[in-house]
Design a protein around this motif. Structure first.
Motif, PDB file in Angstrom:
ATOM      1  N   SER A  72     103.946  86.790   7.339  1.00 44.59           N
ATOM      2  CA  SER A  72     105.338  87.090   7.687  1.00 44.59           C
ATOM      3  C   SER A  72     105.595  88.591   7.688  1.00 44.59           C
TER       4      SER A  72
ATOM      5  N   SER B  25     103.802  78.989   6.135  1.00 43.40           N
ATOM      6  CA  SER B  25     104.295  80.289   6.595  1.00 43.40           C
ATOM      7  C   SER B  25     105.155  80.190   7.855  1.00 43.40           C
TER       8      SER B  25
ATOM      9  N   HIS C 110     108.567  79.487   9.476  1.00 41.33           N
ATOM     10  CA  HIS C 110     109.974  79.450   9.068  1.00 41.33           C
ATOM     11  C   HIS C 110     110.907  79.155  10.242  1.00 41.33           C
TER      12      HIS C 110
ATOM     13  N   ASP D 242     104.507  87.164   2.049  1.00 44.98           N
ATOM     14  CA  ASP D 242     103.593  86.265   2.747  1.00 44.98           C
ATOM     15  C   ASP D 242     102.792  87.100   3.734  1.00 44.98           C
TER      16      ASP D 242
ATOM     17  N   SER E  58     100.350  80.260  12.646  1.00 52.42           N
ATOM     18  CA  SER E  58     100.468  80.485  11.202  1.00 52.42           C
ATOM     19  C   SER E  58     100.274  79.187  10.438  1.00 52.42           C
TER      20      SER E  58
ATOM     21  N   GLU F  75     112.686  87.369  10.307  1.00 53.86           N
ATOM     22  CA  GLU F  75     111.315  87.130   9.873  1.00 53.86           C
ATOM     23  C   GLU F  75     110.545  86.713  11.104  1.00 53.86           C
ATOM     24  N   THR F  76     109.367  87.294  11.275  1.00 56.12           N
ATOM     25  CA  THR F  76     108.503  86.938  12.386  1.00 56.12           C
ATOM     26  C   THR F  76     107.063  86.950  11.882  1.00 56.12           C
ATOM     27  N   GLY F  77     106.161  86.521  12.725  1.00 52.94           N
ATOM     28  CA  GLY F  77     104.764  86.454  12.319  1.00 52.94           C
ATOM     29  C   GLY F  77     104.062  87.797  12.399  1.00 52.94           C
TER      30      GLY F  77
ATOM     31  N   TYR G  40     113.101  84.054   1.199  1.00 57.52           N
ATOM     32  CA  TYR G  40     111.719  84.357   1.568  1.00 57.52           C
ATOM     33  C   TYR G  40     110.969  84.986   0.402  1.00 57.52           C
TER      34      TYR G  40
END
Length: 154
Positions: A145, A33, A35, A142, A29, A111-113, A139
């Motif tokens: 995300s 982006s 985190h 995005d 990412s 939160e993950t990609g 957050y």
């Protein structure tokens, strides 16, 4: 025997595992982006880190960040490459969910990609009841995300 225990982010093997985690996040990412927390951030008040070990060998880690008195966020979920697919992540996830419930949280977020690299994590979280949700905390929307949450109310 596999054990989950409180952990110090600066412990050498944990530091290395988390360094690999940060490296992978930056490879997947754009920097704005990413985190994932570094070891210093994982030592902040309100964040608790655990490791999964077998006979002292580090298999993975996961952290719980308090967002409010009734909500938490999963951070730094990572399984060592050599043991991926063997249930280490699921074991840590269940531990984090149980801990969040004991703390009185009614909601657990993460939160993950969005990239294909994160597909195994998406499957794990969905299998344990997490559902997509809007951004939470600080957050913002995005495209890199995916936000998920689990209601812990019994």
């Amino acid at each position: 025997m596999v054990q989950i225990e409180l952990e110090a982010p600066a412990r050498e093997d944990v530091y290395e595992l988390l360094g690999g985690h940060l490296k992978d996040m930056h490879a997947q990412s754009p920097a704005e982006s990413v985190h994932a927390l570094d070891t210093e951030s994982l030592s902040a008040p309100g964040i608790t880190l655990w490791s999964v070990r077998d006979a002292g060998i580090l298999l993975g880690c996961g952290a719980l960040k308090e967002l409010s008195p009734d909500a938490g966020e999963i951070k730094s979920m990572r399984t060592a490459t050599a043991v991926r697919g063997r249930g280490v992540g699921a074991r840590m996830l269940v531990h984090l969910m149980e801990t969040a419930t004991r703390r009185g949280y009614v909601r657990l977020c993460l939160e993950t990609g969005t990239e294909d690299f994160f597909a195994p994590a998406h499957r794990l979280y969905k299998k344990h009841g997490f559902r997509d949700c809007p951004p939470f905390g600080d957050y913002r929307p995005d495209p890199h995300s995916l936000f998920m949450a689990l209601d812990l109310q019994v």
